[in-house]
Design a protein around this motif. Structure first.
Motif, PDB file in Angstrom:
ATOM      1  N   VAL A 183      15.183   4.187   6.930  1.00 19.96           N
ATOM      2  CA  VAL A 183      15.975   3.593   7.657  1.00 19.96           C
ATOM      3  C   VAL A 183      15.886   2.042   7.959  1.00 19.96           C
ATOM      4  CG1 VAL A 183      17.133   3.625   9.921  1.00 19.96           C
ATOM      5  CG2 VAL A 183      16.539   5.779   8.695  1.00 19.96           C
ATOM      6  N   ASN A 184      16.472   1.166   7.209  1.00 22.78           N
ATOM      7  CA  ASN A 184      16.448  -0.381   7.194  1.00 22.78           C
ATOM      8  C   ASN A 184      15.088  -0.774   7.286  1.00 22.78           C
ATOM      9  OD1 ASN A 184      19.172  -0.343   7.517  1.00 22.78           O
ATOM     10  ND2 ASN A 184      19.195  -0.291   9.739  1.00 22.78           N
ATOM     11  N   GLY A 185      14.150  -0.156   6.327  1.00 19.40           N
ATOM     12  CA  GLY A 185      12.615  -0.584   6.097  1.00 19.40           C
ATOM     13  C   GLY A 185      11.789   0.502   6.783  1.00 19.40           C
ATOM     14  N   LEU A 186      12.157   1.109   7.855  1.00 18.46           N
ATOM     15  CA  LEU A 186      11.295   2.066   8.727  1.00 18.46           C
ATOM     16  C   LEU A 186      11.409   3.254   8.096  1.00 18.46           C
ATOM     17  CD1 LEU A 186      12.052   0.898  12.396  1.00 18.46           C
ATOM     18  CD2 LEU A 186      10.241   0.066  10.813  1.00 18.46           C
ATOM     19  N   PRO A 187      10.181   3.987   7.598  1.00 13.49           N
ATOM     20  CA  PRO A 187       9.994   5.215   7.274  1.00 13.49           C
ATOM     21  C   PRO A 187      10.041   6.225   8.027  1.00 13.49           C
ATOM     22  CG  PRO A 187       7.632   4.332   7.329  1.00 13.49           C
ATOM     23  CD  PRO A 187       8.874   3.360   7.948  1.00 13.49           C
ATOM     24  N   LEU A 237       3.526  10.906  12.957  1.00 11.76           N
ATOM     25  CA  LEU A 237       3.413   9.707  12.018  1.00 11.76           C
ATOM     26  C   LEU A 237       2.813  10.077  10.834  1.00 11.76           C
ATOM     27  CD1 LEU A 237       2.359   7.059  14.990  1.00 11.76           C
ATOM     28  CD2 LEU A 237       4.543   8.492  14.517  1.00 11.76           C
ATOM     29  N   ARG A 238       3.208  11.261  10.249  1.00  8.89           N
ATOM     30  CA  ARG A 238       2.583  11.623   8.993  1.00  8.89           C
ATOM     31  C   ARG A 238       3.576  11.589   7.923  1.00  8.89           C
ATOM     32  NH1 ARG A 238      -0.097  17.109   9.924  1.00  8.89           N
ATOM     33  NH2 ARG A 238       1.743  17.620  10.525  1.00  8.89           N
ATOM     34  N   TRP A 239       3.416  10.868   6.976  1.00  5.91           N
ATOM     35  CA  TRP A 239       4.224  10.661   5.588  1.00  5.91           C
ATOM     36  C   TRP A 239       4.537  12.170   5.285  1.00  5.91           C
ATOM     37  CZ3 TRP A 239       5.716   5.987   4.279  1.00  5.91           C
ATOM     38  CH2 TRP A 239       6.366   5.732   3.175  1.00  5.91           C
ATOM     39  N   GLN A 240       5.792  12.524   4.762  1.00  7.44           N
ATOM     40  CA  GLN A 240       6.204  13.853   4.329  1.00  7.44           C
ATOM     41  C   GLN A 240       5.451  14.118   3.098  1.00  7.44           C
ATOM     42  OE1 GLN A 240      10.534  14.091   4.333  1.00  7.44           O
ATOM     43  NE2 GLN A 240      10.264  14.921   2.095  1.00  7.44           N
ATOM     44  N   GLY A 241       4.978  15.416   3.218  1.00  9.57           N
ATOM     45  CA  GLY A 241       4.199  16.022   2.095  1.00  9.57           C
ATOM     46  C   GLY A 241       2.825  15.597   1.732  1.00  9.57           C
ATOM     47  N   PRO A 293       8.641  10.682  -2.064  1.00  7.62           N
ATOM     48  CA  PRO A 293       9.677   9.846  -1.532  1.00  7.62           C
ATOM     49  C   PRO A 293      10.068  10.484   0.057  1.00  7.62           C
ATOM     50  CG  PRO A 293      10.186  10.938  -3.681  1.00  7.62           C
ATOM     51  CD  PRO A 293       8.817  11.600  -3.451  1.00  7.62           C
ATOM     52  N   LEU A 294      10.395   9.423   0.606  1.00  4.96           N
ATOM     53  CA  LEU A 294      11.038  10.126   1.946  1.00  4.96           C
ATOM     54  C   LEU A 294      12.018   9.066   2.414  1.00  4.96           C
ATOM     55  CD1 LEU A 294       8.491   9.408   4.870  1.00  4.96           C
ATOM     56  CD2 LEU A 294       8.903   7.764   3.245  1.00  4.96           C
ATOM     57  N   LEU A 340       0.792  -1.096   0.003  1.00  3.94           N
ATOM     58  CA  LEU A 340       0.057  -0.163   0.032  1.00  3.94           C
ATOM     59  C   LEU A 340       0.727   1.346   0.015  1.00  3.94           C
ATOM     60  CD1 LEU A 340      -2.961  -0.960   2.491  1.00  3.94           C
ATOM     61  CD2 LEU A 340      -2.742  -1.320   0.055  1.00  3.94           C
ATOM     62  N   LEU A 341       2.174   1.082  -0.073  1.00  2.29           N
ATOM     63  CA  LEU A 341       2.882   2.472   0.141  1.00  2.29           C
ATOM     64  C   LEU A 341       3.713   2.565  -1.096  1.00  2.29           C
ATOM     65  CD1 LEU A 341       4.329   1.858   3.772  1.00  2.29           C
ATOM     66  CD2 LEU A 341       2.518   3.414   3.104  1.00  2.29           C
ATOM     67  N   GLN A 342       3.555   1.946  -2.084  1.00  2.00           N
ATOM     68  CA  GLN A 342       4.130   1.969  -3.185  1.00  2.00           C
ATOM     69  C   GLN A 342       4.093   3.117  -3.675  1.00  2.00           C
ATOM     70  OE1 GLN A 342       7.088  -0.264  -3.598  1.00  2.00           O
ATOM     71  NE2 GLN A 342       6.085  -1.009  -1.702  1.00  2.00           N
ATOM     72  N   ASP A 343       2.788   3.525  -4.337  1.00  3.05           N
ATOM     73  CA  ASP A 343       2.601   4.568  -4.843  1.00  3.05           C
ATOM     74  C   ASP A 343       2.804   5.996  -3.984  1.00  3.05           C
ATOM     75  OD1 ASP A 343       1.718   3.370  -7.087  1.00  3.05           O
ATOM     76  OD2 ASP A 343      -0.232   2.965  -6.224  1.00  3.05           O
ATOM     77  N   VAL A 344       2.596   5.874  -2.982  1.00  2.76           N
ATOM     78  CA  VAL A 344       3.012   6.889  -1.865  1.00  2.76           C
ATOM     79  C   VAL A 344       4.446   7.119  -1.866  1.00  2.76           C
ATOM     80  CG1 VAL A 344       2.657   7.818   0.470  1.00  2.76           C
ATOM     81  CG2 VAL A 344       0.694   6.246  -0.342  1.00  2.76           C
ATOM     82  N   LEU A 345       5.169   6.121  -1.831  1.00  2.90           N
ATOM     83  CA  LEU A 345       6.499   6.285  -1.808  1.00  2.90           C
ATOM     84  C   LEU A 345       7.194   6.984  -3.398  1.00  2.90           C
ATOM     85  CD1 LEU A 345       8.450   3.153  -0.500  1.00  2.90           C
ATOM     86  CD2 LEU A 345       9.327   5.558   0.018  1.00  2.90           C
ATOM     87  N   ALA A 346       6.477   6.722  -4.316  1.00  4.20           N
ATOM     88  CA  ALA A 346       7.061   7.246  -5.772  1.00  4.20           C
ATOM     89  C   ALA A 346       6.533   8.615  -5.724  1.00  4.20           C
ATOM     90  CB  ALA A 346       6.097   6.409  -6.795  1.00  4.20           C
TER      91      ALA A 346
END
Ligand SMILES: Cc1cc2nc3c(=O)[nH]c(=O)nc-3n(C[C@H](O)[C@H](O)[C@H](O)COP(=O)(O)OP(=O)(O)OC[C@H]3O[C@@H](n4cnc5c(N)ncnc54)[C@H](O)[C@@H]3O)c2cc1C
Length: 414
Positions: A357-361, A367-371, A353-354, A344-350
């Motif tokens: 660290v070893n798998g942890l965002p 706890l909000r994704w950047q942007g 991007p953020l 579920l995070l693939q499109d969000v990551l694309a």
């Protein structure tokens, strides 16, 4: 459960993915903070009900009580479970009042009823979360397993998110074998298992192995319990100091997120069993029903005729088990969390991007994704919440961070 025939709205303010204890904790905390959020969020889970995976896991492993004390539960009132249990003292277990499985289950149902949350769960799996720009704001299109979709202004990912960790040697097995003879612990259901007279190899030294071993012996099997390290007893999986400022103060003060990641690993320190389960297993060891193979792993396994032949990698410590006929292997080697592999995070990551660290965002303090307004709960949030992020106490800690950002306009991203 919501009626699937009821029209799914086109747009929702908040979509919560997953209806486990983390999502339930978030929902109660959200409604406590802002009643007007009622009707403004939907929870998605393929089961259509709250707590289905939790209930299934506890039933499948026949776990009699929780590992965490009664204070850790989904209601905002920390005493709510104790009050609920007042006339059920036998359902709280020593030490520290660990809630019995049925008590916890009943309490969660009562919490769902009291907060009128039963109708919030929409029965569908979210298969994709697609962010897009709408007049300068990021919105999310959630694609559901039943072909439907819904637009959400904000999303919380609370789906557990971990995938089973399967040891490398499993992929190297060159002989074909009956699938049910080699299972990950998440696939084992003790309730339907007939094991009389069988020998079961359980790989892993955590509490799940312990529950599986007790269940297998109960059904007449002999258990070989293999673990990389010496099996050790510990009351909680992470020291209670990780729930409050005692240890977390230093954790939050640490600016290097790789050091934080190391700290998380050390605090969880692999798997451990509760002293009670370990002492039951040691008693069964004396009766010959459980044999411990510690400091040892599987080097290779092959299915021959009607059983497993397994070679281990440390026969210096004990005799190798390759001559023992093994009927089943259960790997209780935990699970892996990695934002880079999270479907579920693939499109969000694309799109946003953020740093990872070893798998942890590296999410912000809410706890909000950047942007964008996507939030994460559970183990993925451990760089902020700390080593107990995946536990029930972590659900409360995550809610305390997420709810203000969902309810205060001043905390919205600019
Ligand atoms: C056997 C076991 C015992 C544990 N005991 C304790 C304990 O005593 N105390 C403690 O503090 N912690 C305990 N834990 C750790 C932790 O609290 C649990 O793992 C807990 O279930 C985590 O809650 P969750 O809501 O993050 O995930 P889950 O309980 O896994 O719930 C996630 C939900 O999301 C749904 N979902 C998944 N993917 C999707 C998707 N794509 N779309 C929609 N829905 C989706 C699933 O169906 C599931 O219902 C235990 C863990 C295990 C495995």
């Amino acid at each position: 459960m919501l009626d699937t025939l009821a029209a799914l709205p086109e747009f929702i303010d908040l979509a919560i993915v997953g209806a486990g204890p983390h999502a339930l904790t978030l929902a109660t905390h959200l409604l406590q903070k802002k009643k007007s959020m009622r009707g403004r969020f939907l929870v998605f889970d393929p089961s259509g009900t709250w707590m289905s995976r939790w209930d299934r896991q506890f039933a499948a492993l026949e776990i009699p009580h929780l590992r965490s004390p009664a204070v850790h539960q989904p209601d905002p009132n920390p005493h709510a479970l104790r009050t609920f249990a007042e006339d059920r003292p036998n359902d709280l277990f020593d030490p520290y009042d660990l809630p019995g499985t049925q008590l916890f289950r009943d309490f969660c149902q009562e919490t769902i009823r009291r907060w009128q949350l039963a109708d919030c769960v929409y029965p569908a799996q979210v298969i994709r979360v697609e962010p897009y720009k709408d007049r300068g704001h990021t919105r999310f299109c959630l694609h559901l397993s039943n072909g439907q979709s819904i637009i959400a202004r904000r999303v919380v990912i609370a789906n557990g998110g971990a995938v089973p960790n399967v040891p490398e040697w499993v992929g190297q097995i060159s002989t074909s074998y009956p699938q049910e003879r080699l299972l990950h612990s998440q696939q084992v259901d003790l309730r339907g298992s007939r094991l009389q007279g069988e020998r079961v190899l359980i790989v892993g030294g955590g509490l799940t192995s312990g529950h599986l071993a007790l269940g297998a012996v109960e059904r007449g099997a002999q258990v070989l319990l293999m673990s990389r390290r010496n099996v050790y007893g510990k009351l909680f999986d992470a020291d209670p100091g990780w729930i409050g400022p005692k240890y977390l103060k230093g954790f939050w003060a640490e600016p290097d997120l790789y050091v934080r990641w190391q700290t998380i690993q050390q605090a969880r320190n692999g798997g451990s069993m509760t002293p009670a389960v370990l002492s039951q297993l040691r008693r069964l060891e004396r009766e010959g029903k459980v044999v411990f193979y510690e400091q040892c792993g599987v080097s290779q396994a092959a299915w021959r005729d009607d059983g497993w032949q397994v070679h281990c990698d440390n026969s210096a410590v004990h005799e190798c088990i390759h001559h023992q006929a093994i009927n089943r292997i259960w790997v209780a080697t935990g699970s892996q969390l990695d934002a880079r592999n999270h479907p579920l995070l693939q499109d969000v990551l694309a799109a946003h991007p953020l740093e990872i660290v070893n798998g942890l965002p590296v999410v912000d303090e809410h706890l909000r994704w950047q942007g964008c307004e996507l939030f994460i709960m559970g183990g993925l949030a451990a760089l902020r919440v700390g080593p107990a992020a995946r536990n029930l106490s972590g659900a409360r800690a995550a809610s305390d961070r997420i709810v203000p950002a969902l309810t205060k306009a001043s905390l919205s991203p600019r």
